[in-house]
Design an enzyme around this catalytic site. Structure first.
Site, PDB file in Angstrom:
ATOM      1  N   HIS A 140      -1.694  -2.204  -9.967  1.00 42.51           N
ATOM      2  CA  HIS A 140      -2.674  -1.606  -9.060  1.00 42.51           C
ATOM      3  C   HIS A 140      -3.914  -2.475  -9.022  1.00 42.51           C
ATOM      4  O   HIS A 140      -4.281  -3.061 -10.038  1.00 42.51           O
ATOM      5  CB  HIS A 140      -3.058  -0.188  -9.517  1.00 42.51           C
ATOM      6  CG  HIS A 140      -3.647   0.607  -8.417  1.00 42.51           C
ATOM      7  ND1 HIS A 140      -4.984   0.542  -8.108  1.00 42.51           N
ATOM      8  CD2 HIS A 140      -3.079   1.447  -7.524  1.00 42.51           C
ATOM      9  CE1 HIS A 140      -5.206   1.323  -7.075  1.00 42.51           C
ATOM     10  NE2 HIS A 140      -4.079   1.884  -6.693  1.00 42.51           N
TER      11      HIS A 140
ATOM     12  N   ASP B 234       3.086   5.789  -6.970  1.00 45.07           N
ATOM     13  CA  ASP B 234       4.220   5.692  -6.050  1.00 45.07           C
ATOM     14  C   ASP B 234       5.553   5.564  -6.760  1.00 45.07           C
ATOM     15  O   ASP B 234       6.596   5.877  -6.195  1.00 45.07           O
ATOM     16  CB  ASP B 234       4.027   4.506  -5.103  1.00 45.07           C
ATOM     17  CG  ASP B 234       2.975   4.815  -4.071  1.00 45.07           C
ATOM     18  OD1 ASP B 234       2.831   6.002  -3.740  1.00 45.07           O
ATOM     19  OD2 ASP B 234       2.300   3.891  -3.598  1.00 45.07           O
TER      20      ASP B 234
ATOM     21  N   HIS C 129       0.873  -1.193   0.000  1.00 47.26           N
ATOM     22  CA  HIS C 129       0.000   0.000   0.000  1.00 47.26           C
ATOM     23  C   HIS C 129       0.901   1.232   0.000  1.00 47.26           C
ATOM     24  O   HIS C 129       1.672   1.437  -0.927  1.00 47.26           O
ATOM     25  CB  HIS C 129      -0.917  -0.102   1.225  1.00 47.26           C
ATOM     26  CG  HIS C 129      -2.081   0.837   1.254  1.00 47.26           C
ATOM     27  ND1 HIS C 129      -2.412   1.673   0.225  1.00 47.26           N
ATOM     28  CD2 HIS C 129      -3.013   1.077   2.230  1.00 47.26           C
ATOM     29  CE1 HIS C 129      -3.494   2.382   0.550  1.00 47.26           C
ATOM     30  NE2 HIS C 129      -3.870   2.036   1.767  1.00 47.26           N
TER      31      HIS C 129
END
Ligand code: CMC
Length: 424
Positions: A305, A363, A264
């Site tokens: 994802h 990210d 996460h």
């Protein structure tokens, strides 16, 4: 909502279940009545389960769409600023210029921490991970505001929102300052939200700190792009904790804990660790092969994802911002960043990644930007947590201001059946 029904056959029983439509997105089948029929649904990882009704954020993973209160994330990143996005998530509408000004002022009035909180920081080991400190300190806010935590009182919830938005950058920066042994910097209310964060991170009391506007803008974009993301693991954790009536600071602390994991929010830190481990462009192929090997636990961090199976719209904005920041800092030839760019290119062309729709996620690029700005990797998830606090709070607030029940999932039991204790 409609009066349509879905029909489920279990053995010789036929069960009718209501079907609801949202304003946009897939219909949902209301399975709440199944318990009376003696069956449960089984959905580990909540892949097909809508756990709540929400009007905050909409994601269409197949088409790379992310909307906050209806507004596309790309437009918010281009035209808005983080505090305005906070207002939008919290209140449902963009503020008028007057409301926006007042909101910015209100947040500025709450940026300081209670001075006794300094002692709290000093209780941690010097080498503690900043996420560990943040988790503890945010939970501890409930000890400082225990007389204003009535979850049924709208005014108290609003003050809590303002406190959290305002204090998170101070807490985040102090986690960093503590770990490097520098004095805590107090917030400066003449600066914008992101400039103030950079000041508290990189300023020292013996000289004036002048935030670089390109870096401050990039930070603000990082905050916006991480502000909310529907019912992800940490938001669902906050909702579940909140469903018990727990206080908002405790709920946000539970969100921080859930965000910490590398699958996460920990991914941006893991991206940089991975790039360091790869070490050289000549090793990239080897690591691509490792990522494809089912017997090897290695995964390409920053790729893939759960919901975006086309592209991550946040990653598009972050990619552009990454280039602006690298240009501003003259870092286009940084060896680690070169590895990142090459890795991105190879993975985007490799059949394994293309077939599984594994694109760079937000990210991947946010880690690169934060590193270029000079933020240590251990702080990456802290910055994610600080940005996501408004999302967590808005979901918690939406839940507690409506009808809700304690969250209590069921299970498919596979352990031993009843047996007698062997009495000797
Ligand atoms: N590297 C290599 N293979 C991967 C990766 C990866 N990063 N991600 C998924 N796969 C493969 C996986 O092995 C599986 O292959 P197969 O179908 O042959 O078994 C297939 O792709 C589907 O993967 P999954 O694990 O079923 O997908 P998921 O939806 O359960 O997991 C994820 C999503 C984000 C946890 C995963 O893609 C991952 O671990 N990525 C790396 C960590 C990361 O970057 N996380 C940040 C997510 S964005 C920020 C946030 O929202 O928190």
């Amino acid at each position: 909502m409609t009066d349509r029904k879905a029909t489920l056959s279990v053995g010789d029983k036929t069960i009718e279940l209501p079907v609801y439509s949202g304003t946009v997105g897939p219909d949902v089948i209301d399975v709440r009545g199944l318990v009376q029929e003696g069956v449960f649904t089984y959905d580990p990882g909540f892949v097909s389960t809508a756990a709540c009704e929400s009007a905050i954020t909409y994601i269409d993973g197949a088409n790379g769409v992310l909307l906050h209160r209806g507004y596309p994330i790309e437009q918010l990143a281009e035209h808005s600023d983080y505090l305005e996005v906070c207002y939008l998530l919290l209140n449902g509408e963009l503020p008028s210029p007057e409301e926006n000004k007042r909101f910015h002022e209100t947040i500025k009035n709450h940026t300081m921490l209670h001075d006794q909180m300094r002692n709290f920081f000093h209780g941690f080991r010097r080498d503690a991970h900043p996420m560990a400190i943040m988790c503890g300190v945010v939970g501890a806010l409930s000890a400082f505001y225990h007389d204003q935590m009535d979850v049924t009182d709208e005014k108290q919830r609003q003050i809590t929102a303002h406190r959290l938005i305002a204090k998170m950058p101070t807490i985040a920066a102090w986690c960093y300052k503590y770990s490097i042994g520098q004095p805590f910097m107090y917030p400066r209310n003449d600066l914008s939200y992101s400039e103030n964060f950079l000041h508290m991170m990189f300023g020292v009391p013996c000289e004036e700190y002048k935030p670089n506007p390109v870096l401050a803008k990039a930070m603000d974009k990082i905050f916006i792009l991480h502000a909310d993301h529907e019912q992800n693991a940490s938001t669902s954790t906050v909702r579940l904790a909140g469903s018990t009536g727990a206080n908002p600071y405790a709920c946000i602390a539970s969100g921080i804990a859930a965000l910490w994991g590398p699958a996460h929010g920990g991914a941006n830190e893991a991206v940089l660790d991975m790039l360091a481990e790869i070490g050289d462009e000549s090793n990239i192929e080897k690591y691509i092969e490792k990522a494809k090997d089912k017997d090897d636990p290695f995964r390409l961090m920053g790729f893939g994802h759960r919901v975006y199976k086309n592209f991550d719209p946040r990653a598009k904005v972050m990619r552009e911002t990454a280039h602006e920041v690298l240009r501003e800092l003259g870092l286009e030839n940084d060896p680690l960043l070169k590895i990142a760019q090459r890795l991105e290119k190879i993975a985007l062309e490799d059949e394994y990644f293309v077939e599984r729709k594994l694109y760079p996620n937000v990210d991947f690029y946010s880690g690169i930007i934060l590193k270029a700005i000079g933020i240590p990797t251990s702080m990456f998830t802290v910055i994610f947590a600080m940005s996501r606090t408004i999302g967590w709070f808005s979901h918690w607030n939406e839940m507690v201001s409506g009808n809700y029940r304690i969250g209590r999932p069921r299970q498919l039991y596979t352990g031993p059946t009843k047996r007698d204790y062997p009495v000797k």
